[in-house]
Design a protein around this motif. Structure first.
Motif, PDB file in Angstrom:
ATOM      1  N   ALA A  26       0.826  -1.203   0.000  1.00  0.00           N
ATOM      2  CA  ALA A  26       0.000   0.000   0.000  1.00  0.00           C
ATOM      3  C   ALA A  26       0.863   1.258   0.000  1.00  0.00           C
ATOM      4  N   ALA A  27       1.930   1.254   0.804  1.00  0.00           N
ATOM      5  CA  ALA A  27       2.833   2.404   0.846  1.00  0.00           C
ATOM      6  C   ALA A  27       3.488   2.629  -0.512  1.00  0.00           C
ATOM      7  N   PHE A  28       3.887   1.534  -1.163  1.00  0.00           N
ATOM      8  CA  PHE A  28       4.510   1.642  -2.480  1.00  0.00           C
ATOM      9  C   PHE A  28       3.523   2.204  -3.494  1.00  0.00           C
ATOM     10  N   ALA A  29       2.273   1.730  -3.459  1.00  0.00           N
ATOM     11  CA  ALA A  29       1.260   2.207  -4.402  1.00  0.00           C
ATOM     12  C   ALA A  29       0.994   3.698  -4.209  1.00  0.00           C
ATOM     13  N   TRP A  30       0.884   4.135  -2.957  1.00  0.00           N
ATOM     14  CA  TRP A  30       0.646   5.553  -2.703  1.00  0.00           C
ATOM     15  C   TRP A  30       1.845   6.397  -3.132  1.00  0.00           C
ATOM     16  N   MET A  31       3.053   5.873  -2.955  1.00  0.00           N
ATOM     17  CA  MET A  31       4.244   6.590  -3.397  1.00  0.00           C
ATOM     18  C   MET A  31       4.236   6.766  -4.912  1.00  0.00           C
ATOM     19  N   LEU A  32       3.867   5.696  -5.647  1.00  0.00           N
ATOM     20  CA  LEU A  32       3.782   5.796  -7.101  1.00  0.00           C
ATOM     21  C   LEU A  32       2.711   6.798  -7.525  1.00  0.00           C
ATOM     22  N   LEU A  33       1.583   6.786  -6.834  1.00  0.00           N
ATOM     23  CA  LEU A  33       0.501   7.698  -7.173  1.00  0.00           C
ATOM     24  C   LEU A  33       0.942   9.153  -7.012  1.00  0.00           C
ATOM     25  N   LEU A  34       1.571   9.476  -5.887  1.00  0.00           N
ATOM     26  CA  LEU A  34       2.027  10.842  -5.654  1.00  0.00           C
ATOM     27  C   LEU A  34       3.125  11.231  -6.640  1.00  0.00           C
ATOM     28  N   THR A  35       4.028  10.283  -6.945  1.00  0.00           N
ATOM     29  CA  THR A  35       5.101  10.570  -7.891  1.00  0.00           C
ATOM     30  C   THR A  35       4.546  10.859  -9.282  1.00  0.00           C
ATOM     31  N   SER A  36       3.567  10.064  -9.718  1.00  0.00           N
ATOM     32  CA  SER A  36       2.987  10.267 -11.048  1.00  0.00           C
ATOM     33  C   SER A  36       2.305  11.630 -11.133  1.00  0.00           C
ATOM     34  N   LEU A  37       1.600  12.032 -10.065  1.00  0.00           N
ATOM     35  CA  LEU A  37       0.941  13.342 -10.059  1.00  0.00           C
ATOM     36  C   LEU A  37       1.971  14.469 -10.064  1.00  0.00           C
ATOM     37  N   TRP A  38       3.088  14.256  -9.355  1.00  0.00           N
ATOM     38  CA  TRP A  38       4.161  15.247  -9.335  1.00  0.00           C
ATOM     39  C   TRP A  38       4.777  15.397 -10.736  1.00  0.00           C
ATOM     40  N   LEU A  39       5.009  14.294 -11.407  1.00  0.00           N
ATOM     41  CA  LEU A  39       5.558  14.340 -12.765  1.00  0.00           C
ATOM     42  C   LEU A  39       4.597  15.028 -13.727  1.00  0.00           C
ATOM     43  N   LEU A  40       3.323  14.726 -13.591  1.00  0.00           N
ATOM     44  CA  LEU A  40       2.327  15.310 -14.500  1.00  0.00           C
ATOM     45  C   LEU A  40       2.173  16.812 -14.269  1.00  0.00           C
ATOM     46  N   ALA A  41       2.280  17.243 -12.996  1.00  0.00           N
ATOM     47  CA  ALA A  41       2.051  18.641 -12.683  1.00  0.00           C
ATOM     48  C   ALA A  41       3.314  19.495 -12.791  1.00  0.00           C
ATOM     49  N   GLY A  42       4.494  18.854 -12.671  1.00  0.00           N
ATOM     50  CA  GLY A  42       5.732  19.601 -12.649  1.00  0.00           C
ATOM     51  C   GLY A  42       6.125  20.145 -14.004  1.00  0.00           C
TER      52      GLY A  42
END
Length: 276
Positions: free
Chosen positions: A256-272
């Motif tokens: 679960a921690a890994f999945a949430w980390m990927l989710l936040l990272t993907s949003l950061w990449l998309l927004a950055g």
């Protein structure tokens, strides 16, 4: 004077390598902790923290991934040998597909490739979170009714198994990662392979594909060897520590921690900012 210049150059080289060694050690540890290739963590870090273009980040991460995948493939096949003809056909198809798609990827505008990579991480994270939710529901049902016997059943003839190389090879060529992540569920759900055998087939796909992907990215000058080699060297020494810690922690919470980390990272990449 010449000696002073040499010492200064040597000091600069050491200072350049130290951050890469530290990052490699960190990536190796978390790769072992989460039980997944370090590339999926390394690529976003190289983009966001080091400002690399997406193709360069993917090529550099492959330097770290290739030795680990080859060693993992060799070790895994000793315990879970696969039919060599199917494994060979799978590897050839995957490698050829990787070569073609990697040539396309290295010619794509970096911001396009970054968007594709971000969407892949987003989809993967949502899929992992959905799996976590379904696993909890199945556990609750099993506790109430008792576990139902389950054996994997094949929905496609085994002779089509090497064609999975088209899917896994496309992921490796385009993103530098994900071949095993997309192939393993196909082996289990469509071809009725047990999880251990599916992972062995996935490594037979990913290991040669990673070599082809690295050579293609390197030919296109999309590899930073001064960063990739320290990442690879340091990561090999910390994977075991990550695995050891993972064995003492709750597996479901780790996933679960890994999945949430990927989710936040993907949003950061998309927004950055994309840089280009």
């Amino acid at each position: 004077m010449i000696m002073g210049a040499m010492l200064s150059l040597s000091a600069m080289s050491i200072l350049h390598f130290l951050p890469a060694l530290a990052l490699g050690a960190l990536l190796g540890f978390f790769g072992g902790l989460f039980g997944i290739g370090g590339g999926i963590i390394a690529i976003p870090l190289l983009v966001l923290a080091y400002g690399m273009d997406q193709p360069m980040a993917q090529g550099t991460a492959l330097v770290m991934m290739v030795p680990n995948l080859l060693i993992g493939w060799w070790r895994y096949t000793r315990h879970q040998p696969v039919p060599w003809r199917r494994a060979l056909a799978l590897g050839v198809i995957a490698a050829a597909t990787t070569w073609v798609v990697a040539h396309v990827a290295t010619r794509m505008p970096p911001h396009w490739l970054r968007q594709v990579f971000s969407l892949f991480l987003l989809g993967l994270s949502l899929h992992l979170l959905h799996q976590q939710r379904r696993a909890r529901q199945e556990d609750e049902q099993a506790a109430a009714q008792g576990p139902a016997p389950h054996a994997p059943t094949a929905r496609m003839p085994q002779r089509y198994l090497p064609l999975v190389g088209l899917v896994g090879g496309s992921s490796m060529g385009l993103l530098g990662i994900g071949g095993g992540l997309v192939a393993t569920p196909i082996f289990t759900s469509l071809f009725g392979q047990r999880q251990t055998m599916a992972q062995s087939f996935a490594l037979a796909l990913v290991a040669p594909s990673s070599v082809i992907a690295l050579s293609t990215y390197a030919t296109a000058h999309q590899v930073d060897w001064s960063m990739g080699l320290p990442l690879a060297a340091a990561g090999m020494f910390t994977v075991s520590a990550g695995v050891a810690l993972a064995q003492r922690l709750p597996e479901r919470k780790l996933r679960a921690a890994f999945a949430w980390m990927l989710l936040l990272t993907s949003l950061w990449l998309l927004a950055g900012p994309t840089g280009r």
